[in-house]
Write a protein that holds these residues in place. Structure first.
Motif, PDB file in Angstrom:
ATOM      1  N   PHE A 128      46.425  39.486  35.412  1.00 59.33           N
ATOM      2  CA  PHE A 128      45.581  39.494  36.613  1.00 59.33           C
ATOM      3  C   PHE A 128      45.298  40.924  37.068  1.00 59.33           C
ATOM      4  N   LEU A 129      46.272  41.804  36.905  1.00 62.01           N
ATOM      5  CA  LEU A 129      46.073  43.204  37.269  1.00 62.01           C
ATOM      6  C   LEU A 129      44.972  43.837  36.416  1.00 62.01           C
ATOM      7  N   MET A 147      46.739  36.332  42.357  1.00 65.44           N
ATOM      8  CA  MET A 147      47.937  37.161  42.226  1.00 65.44           C
ATOM      9  C   MET A 147      48.967  36.806  43.290  1.00 65.44           C
ATOM     10  N   ASP A 198      50.522  33.638  42.232  1.00 63.72           N
ATOM     11  CA  ASP A 198      51.423  33.932  41.118  1.00 63.72           C
ATOM     12  C   ASP A 198      52.773  34.423  41.632  1.00 63.72           C
ATOM     13  N   ARG A 199      52.749  35.320  42.619  1.00 67.46           N
ATOM     14  CA  ARG A 199      54.004  35.822  43.201  1.00 67.46           C
ATOM     15  C   ARG A 199      54.743  34.709  43.938  1.00 67.46           C
ATOM     16  N   HIS A 226      51.241  44.520  45.486  1.00 63.82           N
ATOM     17  CA  HIS A 226      50.119  43.602  45.706  1.00 63.82           C
ATOM     18  C   HIS A 226      49.824  43.444  47.189  1.00 63.82           C
ATOM     19  N   MET A 272      51.128  38.274  35.750  1.00 64.34           N
ATOM     20  CA  MET A 272      50.925  39.272  36.790  1.00 64.34           C
ATOM     21  C   MET A 272      50.104  40.451  36.275  1.00 64.34           C
ATOM     22  N   CYS A 285      56.405  42.193  44.824  1.00 59.40           N
ATOM     23  CA  CYS A 285      55.115  41.858  45.434  1.00 59.40           C
ATOM     24  C   CYS A 285      54.665  42.882  46.473  1.00 59.40           C
TER      25      CYS A 285
END
Length: 314
Positions: free
Chosen positions: A62-63, A118, A121-122, A244, A59, A241
């Motif tokens: 990716f951020l 992302m 991913d979540r 995001h 996470m 999440c």
């Protein structure tokens, strides 16, 4: 008109923000502040993710890539805008204008892909936690990010090359603060239907499909959260999440308004304001949204501050 792809326009005049002589100083300071905050905060995110073991997870990886895209986007736009504000407009080469569009389009497209990864991913973390480690190992994360960057700049390269192949016979004035697709296309004296069709087709894999994947992922996430028996568990799952989702709404909301919805009723001023949102404001807000309510990032900032405060002075 002569045959061949002859570019007659060699310079572009960006009008920027017209009629701001009285506000030139405050506007320059504001934009400079926005740029400094955006770059510094996003660089801080990248440093924290790289150096803090607590942030060594998919996470946050990716951020950090999202922060990199934001830095690239704002550095491509704001410095030129600052010069434009000071000089009440800016003359730049046609090649420079096309290059600015290429970097802008590539960074925006990469954000679309990264936000999609992302979201997935979540989805895995909440809906398939047992398979999360297998599906989101470092190799897969690295490949997905590299693929995102490659596809982003490859897709936008096709549009850039088609724009460059058009004939530009004048005028050479763009009533905007940066070289976007539509303003450049308006300067062409060639038939532009093929380029417009190509952009519509490319928007499907770059914008539409990623948005569908994000919506489906969050639909599954909401269903999974609602099935949790404990209110506390539901809140914890949603909080992982929520940042995001906020970034996605802001990012795609502005893109849909400016690129998908009909803009004939929009004045140039409204279009510029919307463009300011996704080129300047959103890149600044992204790291702030992720860090304000994130305990891991707050702890990493505190540890980083302690290390920095106790560093040797020699």
């Amino acid at each position: 008109m002569n045959g061949g792809n002859i570019t007659k326009v060699t310079e572009i005049l960006l009008l920027g923000f017209k009629n701001v002589q009285k506000l030139r100083g405050p506007l320059f300071v504001l934009l400079l502040l926005v740029y400094c905050v955006t770059v510094c905060v996003n660089i801080l995110i990248i440093i924290l993710v790289s150096t803090s073991k607590s942030l060594h997870s998919p996470m946050y990886f990716f951020l950090s890539q999202l922060s990199l895209a934001d830095i690239l986007l704002t550095t491509d736009i704001i410095p030129i805008v600052l010069v434009s504000v000071l000089n009440d407009g800016l003359v730049m080469s046609f090649t420079g204008c096309i290059t600015q569009f290429y970097v802008f389009g590539g960074s925006e497209s990469s954000e679309c892909f990264i936000l999609t990864i992302m979201a997935y991913d979540r989805y895995l973390a909440i809906c398939n936690p047992l398979r999360y480690t297998l599906m989101m190992n470092f190799t897969i994360c690295l490949k997905s990010v590299l693929c995102s960057w490659f596809l982003s700049f490859s897709f936008i390269l096709v549009t850039t090359l088609m724009l460059s192949a058009l004939e530009y016979c004048g005028p050479n004035v763009i009533d905007h603060f940066f070289c976007d697709f539509a303003p450049i296309l308006e300067l062409s004296c060639s038939e532009t239907s093929a380029v417009q069709l190509e952009v519509v087709l490319l928007s499907i894999p770059v914008m539409i499909f990623p948005l569908i994947i994000i919506m489906v992922s969050y639909g599954c996430i909401v269903m999974a959260i609602l099935q949790l028996p404990s209110h506390i568990d539901r809140w914890k799952s949603f909080s992982t999440c929520s940042s995001h989702l906020t970034v996605v709404c802001i990012f795609y909301g502005t893109l849909i308004v400016i690129y998908i919805l009909p803009t004939k009723g929009f004045s140039l001023s409204i279009s510029k304001v919307i463009a300011v949102l996704y080129t300047m404001v959103t890149p600044m807000l992204n790291p702030l949204i992720y860090s304000l309510k994130n305990k891991d990032i707050k702890c990493a900032i505190e540890n980083f501050s302690k290390i920095w405060a106790h560093r040797p002075l020699y």
